[in-house]
Scaffold this motif. Structure first.
Motif, PDB file in Angstrom:
ATOM      1  N   GLU A 284       0.826  -1.201   0.000  1.00 53.02           N
ATOM      2  CA  GLU A 284       0.000   0.000   0.000  1.00 53.02           C
ATOM      3  C   GLU A 284       0.864   1.257   0.000  1.00 53.02           C
ATOM      4  O   GLU A 284       0.529   2.248  -0.658  1.00 53.02           O
ATOM      5  CB  GLU A 284      -0.921   0.004   1.225  1.00 53.02           C
ATOM      6  CG  GLU A 284      -1.944   1.136   1.184  1.00 53.02           C
ATOM      7  CD  GLU A 284      -2.915   1.103   2.361  1.00 53.02           C
ATOM      8  OE1 GLU A 284      -3.709   2.052   2.484  1.00 53.02           O
ATOM      9  OE2 GLU A 284      -2.861   0.137   3.150  1.00 53.02           O
ATOM     10  N   LEU A 285       1.988   1.233   0.679  1.00 51.35           N
ATOM     11  CA  LEU A 285       2.900   2.376   0.687  1.00 51.35           C
ATOM     12  C   LEU A 285       3.433   2.674  -0.711  1.00 51.35           C
ATOM     13  O   LEU A 285       3.580   3.840  -1.103  1.00 51.35           O
ATOM     14  CB  LEU A 285       4.065   2.120   1.649  1.00 51.35           C
ATOM     15  CG  LEU A 285       3.755   2.265   3.145  1.00 51.35           C
ATOM     16  CD1 LEU A 285       4.932   1.764   3.972  1.00 51.35           C
ATOM     17  CD2 LEU A 285       3.437   3.730   3.476  1.00 51.35           C
ATOM     18  N   ILE A 286       3.716   1.607  -1.467  1.00 45.69           N
ATOM     19  CA  ILE A 286       4.172   1.794  -2.843  1.00 45.69           C
ATOM     20  C   ILE A 286       3.073   2.462  -3.664  1.00 45.69           C
ATOM     21  O   ILE A 286       3.319   3.378  -4.449  1.00 45.69           O
ATOM     22  CB  ILE A 286       4.579   0.445  -3.471  1.00 45.69           C
ATOM     23  CG1 ILE A 286       5.815  -0.128  -2.760  1.00 45.69           C
ATOM     24  CG2 ILE A 286       4.853   0.608  -4.969  1.00 45.69           C
ATOM     25  CD1 ILE A 286       6.192  -1.524  -3.208  1.00 45.69           C
ATOM     26  N   GLY A 287       1.819   2.002  -3.459  1.00 42.64           N
ATOM     27  CA  GLY A 287       0.694   2.608  -4.175  1.00 42.64           C
ATOM     28  C   GLY A 287       0.521   4.071  -3.830  1.00 42.64           C
ATOM     29  O   GLY A 287       0.225   4.896  -4.706  1.00 42.64           O
ATOM     30  N   ILE A 288       0.707   4.428  -2.561  1.00 38.02           N
ATOM     31  CA  ILE A 288       0.569   5.825  -2.142  1.00 38.02           C
ATOM     32  C   ILE A 288       1.662   6.691  -2.754  1.00 38.02           C
ATOM     33  O   ILE A 288       1.415   7.821  -3.179  1.00 38.02           O
ATOM     34  CB  ILE A 288       0.589   5.909  -0.599  1.00 38.02           C
ATOM     35  CG1 ILE A 288      -0.677   5.250  -0.028  1.00 38.02           C
ATOM     36  CG2 ILE A 288       0.703   7.351  -0.124  1.00 38.02           C
ATOM     37  CD1 ILE A 288      -0.667   5.093   1.473  1.00 38.02           C
ATOM     38  N   GLU A 289       2.890   6.158  -2.826  1.00 36.37           N
ATOM     39  CA  GLU A 289       3.978   6.901  -3.448  1.00 36.37           C
ATOM     40  C   GLU A 289       3.688   7.119  -4.936  1.00 36.37           C
ATOM     41  O   GLU A 289       3.944   8.202  -5.490  1.00 36.37           O
ATOM     42  CB  GLU A 289       5.296   6.149  -3.272  1.00 36.37           C
ATOM     43  CG  GLU A 289       6.484   6.776  -4.013  1.00 36.37           C
ATOM     44  CD  GLU A 289       6.664   8.264  -3.696  1.00 36.37           C
ATOM     45  OE1 GLU A 289       7.007   9.026  -4.624  1.00 36.37           O
ATOM     46  OE2 GLU A 289       6.452   8.666  -2.521  1.00 36.37           O
ATOM     47  N   ARG A 290       3.120   6.099  -5.583  1.00 38.09           N
ATOM     48  CA  ARG A 290       2.759   6.258  -6.998  1.00 38.09           C
ATOM     49  C   ARG A 290       1.652   7.298  -7.166  1.00 38.09           C
ATOM     50  O   ARG A 290       1.614   8.026  -8.157  1.00 38.09           O
ATOM     51  CB  ARG A 290       2.325   4.914  -7.585  1.00 38.09           C
ATOM     52  CG  ARG A 290       3.472   3.923  -7.742  1.00 38.09           C
ATOM     53  CD  ARG A 290       3.019   2.615  -8.354  1.00 38.09           C
ATOM     54  NE  ARG A 290       4.145   1.699  -8.530  1.00 38.09           N
ATOM     55  CZ  ARG A 290       4.048   0.458  -9.011  1.00 38.09           C
ATOM     56  NH1 ARG A 290       2.855  -0.013  -9.358  1.00 38.09           N
ATOM     57  NH2 ARG A 290       5.110  -0.301  -9.131  1.00 38.09           N
ATOM     58  N   ALA A 291       0.766   7.356  -6.208  1.00 36.77           N
ATOM     59  CA  ALA A 291      -0.298   8.369  -6.245  1.00 36.77           C
ATOM     60  C   ALA A 291       0.303   9.770  -6.184  1.00 36.77           C
ATOM     61  O   ALA A 291      -0.091  10.662  -6.949  1.00 36.77           O
ATOM     62  CB  ALA A 291      -1.269   8.150  -5.095  1.00 36.77           C
ATOM     63  N   HIS A 292       1.251   9.980  -5.271  1.00 36.58           N
ATOM     64  CA  HIS A 292       1.903  11.299  -5.161  1.00 36.58           C
ATOM     65  C   HIS A 292       2.666  11.638  -6.437  1.00 36.58           C
ATOM     66  O   HIS A 292       2.648  12.790  -6.885  1.00 36.58           O
ATOM     67  CB  HIS A 292       2.841  11.318  -3.956  1.00 36.58           C
ATOM     68  CG  HIS A 292       2.139  11.503  -2.643  1.00 36.58           C
ATOM     69  ND1 HIS A 292       1.594  12.703  -2.258  1.00 36.58           N
ATOM     70  CD2 HIS A 292       1.888  10.633  -1.627  1.00 36.58           C
ATOM     71  CE1 HIS A 292       1.035  12.582  -1.064  1.00 36.58           C
ATOM     72  NE2 HIS A 292       1.199  11.337  -0.661  1.00 36.58           N
ATOM     73  N   SER A 293       3.320  10.626  -7.036  1.00 32.86           N
ATOM     74  CA  SER A 293       4.060  10.857  -8.277  1.00 32.86           C
ATOM     75  C   SER A 293       3.104  11.253  -9.402  1.00 32.86           C
ATOM     76  O   SER A 293       3.391  12.178 -10.179  1.00 32.86           O
ATOM     77  CB  SER A 293       4.829   9.595  -8.668  1.00 32.86           C
ATOM     78  OG  SER A 293       5.491   9.769  -9.904  1.00 32.86           O
ATOM     79  N   ALA A 294       1.958  10.585  -9.480  1.00 33.45           N
ATOM     80  CA  ALA A 294       0.971  10.911 -10.516  1.00 33.45           C
ATOM     81  C   ALA A 294       0.430  12.318 -10.322  1.00 33.45           C
ATOM     82  O   ALA A 294       0.226  13.062 -11.293  1.00 33.45           O
ATOM     83  CB  ALA A 294      -0.164   9.890 -10.494  1.00 33.45           C
ATOM     84  N   MET A 295       0.197  12.722  -9.077  1.00 34.07           N
ATOM     85  CA  MET A 295      -0.326  14.061  -8.807  1.00 34.07           C
ATOM     86  C   MET A 295       0.650  15.139  -9.259  1.00 34.07           C
ATOM     87  O   MET A 295       0.244  16.188  -9.760  1.00 34.07           O
ATOM     88  CB  MET A 295      -0.637  14.211  -7.316  1.00 34.07           C
ATOM     89  CG  MET A 295      -1.909  13.518  -6.879  1.00 34.07           C
ATOM     90  SD  MET A 295      -2.377  13.928  -5.171  1.00 34.07           S
ATOM     91  CE  MET A 295      -1.186  12.970  -4.254  1.00 34.07           C
ATOM     92  N   ARG A 296       1.941  14.877  -9.087  1.00 33.61           N
ATOM     93  CA  ARG A 296       2.948  15.866  -9.485  1.00 33.61           C
ATOM     94  C   ARG A 296       2.968  16.080 -10.996  1.00 33.61           C
ATOM     95  O   ARG A 296       3.371  17.137 -11.473  1.00 33.61           O
ATOM     96  CB  ARG A 296       4.331  15.438  -8.995  1.00 33.61           C
ATOM     97  CG  ARG A 296       4.521  15.567  -7.487  1.00 33.61           C
ATOM     98  CD  ARG A 296       5.982  15.395  -7.097  1.00 33.61           C
ATOM     99  NE  ARG A 296       6.439  14.037  -7.294  1.00 33.61           N
ATOM    100  CZ  ARG A 296       6.398  13.065  -6.367  1.00 33.61           C
ATOM    101  NH1 ARG A 296       5.884  13.326  -5.164  1.00 33.61           N
ATOM    102  NH2 ARG A 296       6.838  11.855  -6.636  1.00 33.61           N
ATOM    103  N   GLN A 297       2.542  15.069 -11.756  1.00 35.36           N
ATOM    104  CA  GLN A 297       2.588  15.150 -13.220  1.00 35.36           C
ATOM    105  C   GLN A 297       1.248  15.521 -13.841  1.00 35.36           C
ATOM    106  O   GLN A 297       1.153  15.711 -15.052  1.00 35.36           O
ATOM    107  CB  GLN A 297       3.036  13.798 -13.788  1.00 35.36           C
ATOM    108  CG  GLN A 297       4.420  13.367 -13.314  1.00 35.36           C
ATOM    109  CD  GLN A 297       4.749  11.954 -13.767  1.00 35.36           C
ATOM    110  OE1 GLN A 297       4.499  11.588 -14.905  1.00 35.36           O
ATOM    111  NE2 GLN A 297       5.305  11.160 -12.880  1.00 35.36           N
ATOM    112  N   ALA A 298       0.196  15.641 -13.028  1.00 32.09           N
ATOM    113  CA  ALA A 298      -1.154  15.850 -13.552  1.00 32.09           C
ATOM    114  C   ALA A 298      -1.389  17.296 -13.956  1.00 32.09           C
ATOM    115  O   ALA A 298      -0.764  18.225 -13.433  1.00 32.09           O
ATOM    116  CB  ALA A 298      -2.176  15.430 -12.499  1.00 32.09           C
TER     117      ALA A 298
END
Length: 430
Positions: A284-298
């Motif tokens: 789940e931590l990996i998924g949350i980090e991917r979420a933050h990465s996606a937000m930075r590029q949105a």
């Protein structure tokens, strides 16, 4: 530019279909007309009903045949289009018949469009625009591709190139007459103003590529928020199908889930993300980090809030807070939605469409591909370099390089190495 072979292909797409169109282009078309139809000729650009016959004289199908004599055709060559019933057996029989004719060969992807380019009927920007038009998914993509296919880019780039060549000629003339005593001192600096105007125009034009990227690749929205705030429910509602798993168990979504939809005539990519919280589970931590990465590029982050007041660490810039579960909790804030009842969702979609329109702005002619940006950037670099130089010989060389870069955008000069890559992206029959 004459071609030795005559090419043919199914141009109308997947079979079976109500009607299939087989396109033929090349120097052997006039000879093939009596062979295929039994008629000596066909009236130019007139649909004629004829029996298409096989090698043994049997009828393959009754078809509408249209002859476009050279050079007034798409490719600039003699073209014959045969519209027949779209069964696999009928089309296969015709293609097999064409394969028996001398000088005929199956068309490779993009072969018809390449011949149109080689015969001077279209430029490279128009060819690329035709490719974009074929795969257009949205109204904005259609409008952009159609404008460029109609020559909007070509006319703009050719006008700039003519201006540049005129400036270049003036500098060359300055070189030729530099030993004359009666040449005014300001003659050698006359090009500075016109070059500055060109630089400004090209820079303004290049800024439009950001809009083209959004039109072609999609406006990227990331849906974020704490677990069970309604992210996956919103994704499913917008997709009109069950894309993401929806449960009451926190942390169901672990990875990024993407959908592509059309909003306000624009392609939109929407990404569902893992619930944002202080998690202990490694996956789940990996998924949350991917979420933050996606937000930075949105381009836009939709931050969903279900009223739990869970602290969420997200950037304020490019973020729109949306209150969910409007059918359960009476929020005083807006916008608010409920995917259970549909309340507020259409208003949210309309608001997003307005944001996309504002983000893109009003565009006229914009560079539609990274290739155009690279050539225009190279042109700019040479123009700016020319304004810093004092020696006329060096200035003339920079202007020549700038003119060549502009010429490569439309295919006017030095593009042989690009042709295979550009035209291979077309479907067969185009």
């Amino acid at each position: 530019m004459a071609q030795a072979s005559t090419i043919y292909a199914l141009s109308s797409g997947k079979l079976p279909a109500g009607v299939a169109v087989v396109r033929i282009s090349g120097p052997h078309v006039p000879d093939a007309i009596p062979t295929l139809t039994g008629r000596p000729t066909l009236s130019p650009r007139v649909a004629t009903l004829a029996d298409i016959r096989g090698e043994d004289g049997s009828v393959i199908d009754k078809a509408l045949c249209i002859h476009f004599p050279a050079p007034k055709s798409f490719t600039g060559e003699d073209v014959l289009e045969i519209q027949l019933h779209g069964s696999r057996a009928v089309v296969t029989a015709l293609l097999d018949r064409l394969a028996t004719l001398e000088g005929f060969e199956p068309a490779e992807p993009g072969a018809f469009t390449m011949r149109a380019f080689l015969n001077g009927h279209i430029d490279l920007t128009a060819a690329e625009a035709l490719s974009d038009l074929i795969v257009a998914e949205t109204e904005a993509q259609r409008k952009l591709a159609l404008a460029n296919a109609d020559g909007a880019q070509r006319r703009l780039y050719e006008d700039w190139r003519k201006q540049l060549i005129s400036i270049w000629a003036s500098v060359e003339a300055d070189l030729d007459f530099s030993d004359q005593e009666d040449v005014p001192d300001e003659f050698g600096n006359a090009f500075v103003g016109p070059i500055g105007m060109l630089i400004s125009a090209i820079e303004d034009h290049l800024r439009g590529f950001a809009a083209a990227e959004i039109i072609n690749d999609g406006y990227h929205i990331v849906v974020a928020g704490p677990p069970n705030s309604g992210k996956s429910s919103l994704i499913n509602y917008l997709a009109k199908r069950e894309v993401a798993i929806v449960t009451d168990i926190a942390g169901t979504t672990r990875d990024l889930i993407d959908i592509r939809i059309e909003i306000g005539g624009h392609l939109v990519r929407i990404t569902d993300t893992a619930g944002l919280r202080d998690a202990q589970d490694v996956v789940e931590l990996i998924g949350i980090e991917r979420a933050h990465s996606a937000m930075r590029q949105a381009d836009l982050v939709l931050l969903l809030d279900d009223g739990s007041n869970a602290p969420i660490d997200v950037p304020e810039e490019g973020m729109l807070k949306v209150y969910t579960k409007a059918d359960v909790v009476d929020h005083i804030h807006a916008p608010r939605i409920s995917t259970r009842t549909g309340e507020g969702v259409e208003a949210l979609v309309t608001h997003i469409a307005d944001m996309i329109d504002e983000h893109i702005g009003v565009f006229d002619t914009i560079p539609s591909r990274a290739r155009h940006v690279a050539e225009l950037t190279s042109c700019l670099s040479s123009l700016k370099s020319a304004t810093t130089l004092a020696e006329p010989e060096l200035i003339a060389e920079e202007l020549r390089k700038a003119a060549d870069a502009l010429g490569r955008t439309t295919g006017a000069v030095d593009v042989e190495e690009l042709l295979g890559d550009i035209f291979s992206r077309f479907c067969i029959g185009k």
